[in-house]
Every structure is written in structure tokens, then in C-alpha cells.
Design an enzyme around this catalytic site. Structure first.
Site, PDB file in Angstrom:
ATOM      1  N   GLY A  16       0.857  -1.224  -0.067  1.00 39.68           N
ATOM      2  CA  GLY A  16       0.112   0.047  -0.036  1.00 39.68           C
ATOM      3  C   GLY A  16       0.788   1.399   0.021  1.00 39.68           C
ATOM      4  N   SER A  22       2.243   8.663   1.997  1.00 38.87           N
ATOM      5  CA  SER A  22       1.410   7.321   2.464  1.00 38.87           C
ATOM      6  C   SER A  22       1.609   6.807   3.836  1.00 38.87           C
ATOM      7  CB  SER A  22       2.028   6.028   1.691  1.00 38.87           C
ATOM      8  OG  SER A  22       1.122   6.349   0.027  1.00 38.87           O
ATOM      9  N   ILE A  96      -4.193  -0.939   2.714  1.00 36.75           N
ATOM     10  CA  ILE A  96      -4.825  -0.800   1.220  1.00 36.75           C
ATOM     11  C   ILE A  96      -6.281  -0.519   1.606  1.00 36.75           C
ATOM     12  CG2 ILE A  96      -5.558  -1.913  -0.838  1.00 36.75           C
ATOM     13  CD1 ILE A  96      -2.893  -3.419  -0.640  1.00 36.75           C
ATOM     14  N   TYR A 159     -18.151   8.753   4.880  1.00 37.30           N
ATOM     15  CA  TYR A 159     -17.391   7.453   4.924  1.00 37.30           C
ATOM     16  C   TYR A 159     -18.177   6.315   4.257  1.00 37.30           C
ATOM     17  CZ  TYR A 159     -13.189   4.992   6.210  1.00 37.30           C
ATOM     18  OH  TYR A 159     -12.104   4.136   6.211  1.00 37.30           O
ATOM     19  N   LYS A 166     -14.480  -1.370   6.592  1.00 35.14           N
ATOM     20  CA  LYS A 166     -13.695  -1.536   7.718  1.00 35.14           C
ATOM     21  C   LYS A 166     -14.213  -2.221   8.883  1.00 35.14           C
ATOM     22  CE  LYS A 166     -10.169   1.490   6.266  1.00 35.14           C
ATOM     23  NZ  LYS A 166      -8.811   0.747   5.749  1.00 35.14           N
ATOM     24  N   LEU A 198      -3.049  10.556  -0.071  1.00 32.83           N
ATOM     25  CA  LEU A 198      -3.501  10.344  -1.404  1.00 32.83           C
ATOM     26  C   LEU A 198      -4.927  10.016  -1.106  1.00 32.83           C
ATOM     27  CD1 LEU A 198      -2.957  10.807  -4.375  1.00 32.83           C
ATOM     28  CD2 LEU A 198      -2.450   8.305  -4.492  1.00 32.83           C
ATOM     29  N   ALA A 199      -5.255   8.720  -0.423  1.00 38.41           N
ATOM     30  CA  ALA A 199      -6.442   8.287  -0.252  1.00 38.41           C
ATOM     31  C   ALA A 199      -7.390   9.365   0.581  1.00 38.41           C
ATOM     32  CB  ALA A 199      -6.494   7.267   0.713  1.00 38.41           C
TER      33      ALA A 199
HETATM   34  P1  NAD Z   1      -2.679   5.974   0.243  1.00 37.17           P
HETATM   35  O1  NAD Z   1      -3.489   6.462  -0.888  1.00 37.17           O
HETATM   36  O2  NAD Z   1      -1.366   6.538   0.341  1.00 37.17           O
HETATM   37  O3  NAD Z   1      -2.610   4.381   0.285  1.00 37.17           O
HETATM   38  C1  NAD Z   1      -3.533   3.492  -0.127  1.00 37.17           C
HETATM   39  C2  NAD Z   1      -3.000   2.462  -0.952  1.00 37.17           C
HETATM   40  O4  NAD Z   1      -4.094   1.546  -1.474  1.00 37.17           O
HETATM   41  C3  NAD Z   1      -2.344   2.952  -2.335  1.00 37.17           C
HETATM   42  O5  NAD Z   1      -1.070   2.617  -1.978  1.00 37.17           O
HETATM   43  C4  NAD Z   1      -2.814   2.360  -3.296  1.00 37.17           C
HETATM   44  O6  NAD Z   1      -1.993   2.078  -4.402  1.00 37.17           O
HETATM   45  C5  NAD Z   1      -3.606   1.167  -2.608  1.00 37.17           C
HETATM   46  N1  NAD Z   1      -4.330   0.397  -3.611  1.00 37.17           N
HETATM   47  C6  NAD Z   1      -5.828   0.533  -3.805  1.00 37.17           C
HETATM   48  N2  NAD Z   1      -6.304  -0.293  -4.591  1.00 37.17           N
HETATM   49  C7  NAD Z   1      -5.536  -1.226  -4.611  1.00 37.17           C
HETATM   50  C8  NAD Z   1      -5.432  -2.408  -5.217  1.00 37.17           C
HETATM   51  N3  NAD Z   1      -6.298  -3.119  -6.146  1.00 37.17           N
HETATM   52  N4  NAD Z   1      -4.124  -3.351  -5.392  1.00 37.17           N
HETATM   53  C9  NAD Z   1      -3.209  -2.871  -4.558  1.00 37.17           C
HETATM   54  N5  NAD Z   1      -3.176  -1.656  -3.883  1.00 37.17           N
HETATM   55  C10 NAD Z   1      -4.367  -0.881  -3.820  1.00 37.17           C
HETATM   56  O7  NAD Z   1      -3.562   6.537   1.701  1.00 37.17           O
HETATM   57  P2  NAD Z   1      -3.344   5.937   3.166  1.00 37.17           P
HETATM   58  O8  NAD Z   1      -4.189   7.097   3.738  1.00 37.17           O
HETATM   59  O9  NAD Z   1      -1.992   5.916   3.513  1.00 37.17           O
HETATM   60  O10 NAD Z   1      -4.151   4.649   3.144  1.00 37.17           O
HETATM   61  C11 NAD Z   1      -3.528   3.242   3.781  1.00 37.17           C
HETATM   62  C12 NAD Z   1      -4.448   2.737   4.623  1.00 37.17           C
HETATM   63  O11 NAD Z   1      -4.906   3.613   5.939  1.00 37.17           O
HETATM   64  C13 NAD Z   1      -6.046   2.318   3.949  1.00 37.17           C
HETATM   65  O12 NAD Z   1      -6.363   1.161   4.462  1.00 37.17           O
HETATM   66  C14 NAD Z   1      -6.782   3.652   4.701  1.00 37.17           C
HETATM   67  O13 NAD Z   1      -8.175   3.140   4.812  1.00 37.17           O
HETATM   68  C15 NAD Z   1      -6.018   3.513   6.102  1.00 37.17           C
HETATM   69  N6  NAD Z   1      -6.579   4.739   6.901  1.00 37.17           N
HETATM   70  C16 NAD Z   1      -6.095   6.036   6.365  1.00 37.17           C
HETATM   71  C17 NAD Z   1      -6.490   7.053   7.163  1.00 37.17           C
HETATM   72  C18 NAD Z   1      -6.299   8.555   6.657  1.00 37.17           C
HETATM   73  O14 NAD Z   1      -6.986   9.338   7.194  1.00 37.17           O
HETATM   74  N7  NAD Z   1      -5.466   8.792   5.655  1.00 37.17           N
HETATM   75  C19 NAD Z   1      -6.944   7.000   8.739  1.00 37.17           C
HETATM   76  C20 NAD Z   1      -7.170   5.696   8.918  1.00 37.17           C
HETATM   77  C21 NAD Z   1      -6.686   4.608   8.022  1.00 37.17           C
HETATM   78  O1  0WE Z   2      -9.740   5.092   4.739  1.00 40.84           O
HETATM   79  C1  0WE Z   2      -9.737   6.123   4.312  1.00 40.84           C
HETATM   80  C2  0WE Z   2      -9.635   6.587   2.992  1.00 40.84           C
HETATM   81  C3  0WE Z   2     -10.914   5.827   2.018  1.00 40.84           C
HETATM   82  C4  0WE Z   2     -10.892   6.058   0.563  1.00 40.84           C
HETATM   83  C5  0WE Z   2     -10.505   7.107  -0.066  1.00 40.84           C
HETATM   84  C6  0WE Z   2     -10.602   7.501  -1.467  1.00 40.84           C
HETATM   85  C7  0WE Z   2     -10.517   8.826  -2.045  1.00 40.84           C
HETATM   86  C8  0WE Z   2      -9.950   8.413  -3.569  1.00 40.84           C
HETATM   87  C9  0WE Z   2     -11.171   5.132  -0.106  1.00 40.84           C
HETATM   88  N1  0WE Z   2     -11.285   5.026  -1.581  1.00 40.84           N
HETATM   89  C10 0WE Z   2     -10.922   6.160  -2.076  1.00 40.84           C
HETATM   90  N2  0WE Z   2     -11.111   6.336  -3.498  1.00 40.84           N
HETATM   91  C11 0WE Z   2     -10.832   7.466  -4.204  1.00 40.84           C
HETATM   92  O2  0WE Z   2     -11.001   7.691  -5.546  1.00 40.84           O
HETATM   93  N3  0WE Z   2      -9.684   7.371   5.205  1.00 40.84           N
HETATM   94  C12 0WE Z   2      -9.788   6.873   6.820  1.00 40.84           C
HETATM   95  C13 0WE Z   2      -9.447   8.525   4.755  1.00 40.84           C
HETATM   96  C14 0WE Z   2     -10.957   9.280   4.769  1.00 40.84           C
HETATM   97  O3  0WE Z   2     -11.634   9.041   3.794  1.00 40.84           O
HETATM   98  C15 0WE Z   2     -12.833   9.754   4.062  1.00 40.84           C
HETATM   99  C16 0WE Z   2     -12.937  10.237   5.210  1.00 40.84           C
HETATM  100  C17 0WE Z   2     -11.407   9.860   5.869  1.00 40.84           C
HETATM  101  C18 0WE Z   2     -11.122  10.145   7.279  1.00 40.84           C
HETATM  102  C19 0WE Z   2     -13.942   9.825   3.057  1.00 40.84           C
HETATM  103  C20 0WE Z   2     -14.855  10.462   3.621  1.00 40.84           C
HETATM  104  C21 0WE Z   2     -15.047  10.943   4.939  1.00 40.84           C
HETATM  105  C22 0WE Z   2     -14.110  10.772   5.648  1.00 40.84           C
END
Ligand code: NAD
Ligand code: 0WE
Length: 275
Positions: A16, A22, A96, A159, A166, A198-199
Site C-alpha cells: 500500500g 502514505s 490498502i 465515509y 472497515k 492520497l486516499a
Molecule cells: P494511500 O493512498 O497512500 O494508500 C492507499 C493504498 O492503497 C495506495 O498505495 C493504493 O495503491 C493502494 N491500493 C488501492 N487499490 C489497490 C489495489 N487494487 N491493489 C493494490 N493496492 C491498492 O492512503 P493511506 O491513507 O496511506 O491509506 C492506507 C490505509 O490506511 C488504508 O487502508 C486507509 O483506509 C487507512 N487509513 C487512512 C487514514 C487517513 O486518514 N489517511 C486513516 C485511517 C486509516
Molecule cells: O480510509 C480512508 C480513505 C478511504 C478512501 C478514499 C478514497 C479517495 C479517492 C477510499 N477510496 C477512495 N477512493 C478514491 O477515489 N480514510 C480513513 C481517509 C478518509 O476518507 C474519508 C474520510 C476519511 C477520514 C472519506 C469520507 C469521509 C472521511
């Protein structure tokens, strides 16, 4: 006195990594600092370009593997390649998640079957599949960590179906902890506070979500990738020895709060809400 690094001699996979924002990168750095040898999997060629320069920053050269979790063969091949290269795998990080952006707004109940299945596949099933594929290669006392979010336990606007995925992911952690506990492997999740990655980009009002957490978390701050990295390090290292099946909040305590702090909200001078 010299102390041996926590992860000396340990090898494992981080799934991921997209860029330097990230959560996976915060984890890679924390593990690298403690002597771990890391393999990094990335989703596609477009991300490979971003991952290569990051890989160069680690002190032990990482193994890079393409792995798209929407393709079971790709996941299988990834673990097979590592198992053959290393013999044993000591840790796996699953960071991921994905849902169609159009459905991260409006009503959860309007999700389509197609998006429901895809969100579950990428955000929940991929973790289960990673556990299964890793299982034959995991060392005794190995450790697996996935990333979750508070939206699994409680409702936040937008969300939506990710929260449902989740919740499934956290339940999968509990079941996998029993399955893999038989071979001595621990399985846990970290429920991280919101972080601008990015997410998180393109999520409407993400700035407000960050500000809301900062104002109302007991520690009055947002969490960083580095902090999530160090908590993950603890779970993957011998420090986490007796912890399994657990979801640990790394959110500056935000999840314990029920009512917002009106004084903090007023002091900030921002109009987040008015009473
Ligand atoms: P990120 O975008 O950096 O990472 C998400 C990753 O998922 C990316 O590297 C993307 O390539 C990968 N991914 C998506 N579809 C895929 C596929 N088909 N095959 C392989 N990889 C795939 O964002 P992040 O915030 O670092 O997200 C990492 C994890 O943390 C996620 O599970 C996200 O739900 C969780 N998370 C994020 C936050 C936040 O606020 N950013 C908070 C809590 C949990
Ligand atoms: O788990 C996440 C990210 C979830 C996510 C975000 C995207 C954006 C771009 C999953 N899929 C996508 N697809 C895309 O094309 N988080 C915990 C971060 C996050 O995402 C939210 C949040 C928070 C916090 C979405 C709505 C409301 C709050």
C-alpha cells in the site's frame, strides 16, 4: 551500552505504498530505522515511479513487487516470490483501501452492489487473502498489521461503505488472530486518526475533518504518518508480544470523546459549527 535494533534480522512486506504521504511510508521508515529488511508492494506501474525513489532512501535496499489485490494470482505470486527469496516472512503490513469516490458522499444506502463488492474486495477481502497467502511462510512469532478507521465503529458523514468495509476488516482481524494464532502469528489493526494522504485527497471537507479532530482529541493534535509508523513497529516487534486480535486506536484519543469542546471550538475562531 549498545542495544540491538528492535527489528534486526526481521524481514517483511509492506503493501500500500503510493507516495511519501502514505501511511505505508511512515511505517517503512519506522521499521527501517530499527533494522528491518523490507519488501514493498505497489499497485501499478504508475505508482512504481513514485516508489523507486522512496525505496532508495531506505538503509537496506528493499525488494519491490507489483501486486494488484483485485487479482488473486497477483497476491499469491507476491507471497510466493518472497517466500522463495527469504524462506520465512516475519511481518506483513496491509495498508490498502479503496471505494468509488462518487460513493464517498450522500447516503450509504445508495451504494451499488458493484461498488459494495469492489470496496469489500479491495479494502477487506484483500487482507484475508494476504493472511492466507502469507500463512505458509510466516515465521513463528510473526506479526501482521492492517490499517482501519473509526468509521468502522461509528458514523461519520460520507465515509459510508468504507465504514462497512472497515467493520468487516476489524472482524476479520479477530478471526484471523485465531486462525494464525495456532502457528504463533499475531494479527492486529491500527485505527488511525485522519491524515492527509492520497486516499484522503479529493474528499470534500477533509480539512475540516482534520481541524475537528485537532480541536477535540484529548491530545489536541492530529496524528502523523510517523506516529502510526512507530505504533505499527511496536505491534510488529517483540514489544507487541502478547497483543493479538486487537484494534488499537492511534488517534490522540479522539475516539473516547462524546461531546465536542465548545471552548476550544470558540477559541479557534473558525466557524466549524454554531450553536
Ligand atoms: P494511500 O493512498 O497512500 O494508500 C492507499 C493504498 O492503497 C495506495 O498505495 C493504493 O495503491 C493502494 N491500493 C488501492 N487499490 C489497490 C489495489 N487494487 N491493489 C493494490 N493496492 C491498492 O492512503 P493511506 O491513507 O496511506 O491509506 C492506507 C490505509 O490506511 C488504508 O487502508 C486507509 O483506509 C487507512 N487509513 C487512512 C487514514 C487517513 O486518514 N489517511 C486513516 C485511517 C486509516
Ligand atoms: O480510509 C480512508 C480513505 C478511504 C478512501 C478514499 C478514497 C479517495 C479517492 C477510499 N477510496 C477512495 N477512493 C478514491 O477515489 N480514510 C480513513 C481517509 C478518509 O476518507 C474519508 C474520510 C476519511 C477520514 C472519506 C469520507 C469521509 C472521511
Amino acid at each position: 551500552m549498545t542495544v540491538e535494533p528492535l527489528m534486526a534480522g526481521k524481514k517483511g512486506l509492506i503493501m500500500g505504498l503510493a507516495n511519501d504521504k502514505s501511511i505505508a511510508w511512515g511505517i517503512a521508515q519506522a521499521l527501517d530505522a530499527q533494522g528491518a529488511e523490507i519488501a514493498i508492494s505497489y499497485q501499478n506501474e504508475a505508482l512504481e515511479k513514485r516508489v523507486i525513489p522512496l525505496a532508495e532512501k531506505l538503509s537496506i535496499e528493499p525488494t519491490l513487487i507489483k501486486c494488484d489485490v483485485s487479482d488473486s494470482k497477483s497476491v499469491e505470486d507476491c507471497f510466493k516470490a518472497l517466500g522463495e527469496k527469504w524462506g520465512k516472512i516475519d511481518f506483513v503490513v496491509h495498508a490498502i483501501g479503496f471505494s468509488d469516490k462518487d460513493q464517498l458522499k450522500g447516503r450509504m444506502i445508495d451504494t451499488t452492489l458493484d461498488n459494495f463488492l469492489n470496496t469489500m474486495h479491495i479494502s477487506c477481502y484483500s487482507f484475508i487473502e494476504a493472511c492466507r497467502c502469507a500463512s505458509p511462510y510466516m515465521s513463528e512469532k510473526g506479526s501482521i498489521v492492517t490499517l482501519s478507521y473509526l468509521g468502522s465503529e461509528r458514523v461519520l458523514p460520507n465515509y459510508n461503505i468504507m465504514g462497512v468495509a472497515k467493520a468487516g476488516l476489524e472482524a476479520a482481524v479477530r478471526y484471523a488472530s485465531v486462525d494464525m494464532g495456532r502457528q504463533g502469528v499475531r494479527v492486529n489493526a491500527i485505527s488511525a486518526g485522519p491524515i492527509k494522504t492520497l486516499a484522503a485527497s479529493g474528499i470534500g471537507d477533509f480539512r475540516k475533518i482534520l481541524r475537528w479532530n485537532e480541536l477535540n482529541a484529548p491530545l489536541q493534535a492530529n496524528v502523523t504518518q510517523e506516529q502510526v509508523g512507530r505504533a505499527t513497529l511496536a505491534l510488529l516487534s517483540p514489544l507487541g508480544e502478547a497483543i493479538t486480535g486487537e484494534v488499537i486506536h492511534v488517534d490522540n484519543g479522539y475516539n473516547v470523546i462524546s461531546m465536542i469542546n465548545l471552548a476550544n471550538a470558540k477559541e479557534s475562531g473558525e466557524v466549524l459549527c454554531e450553536f
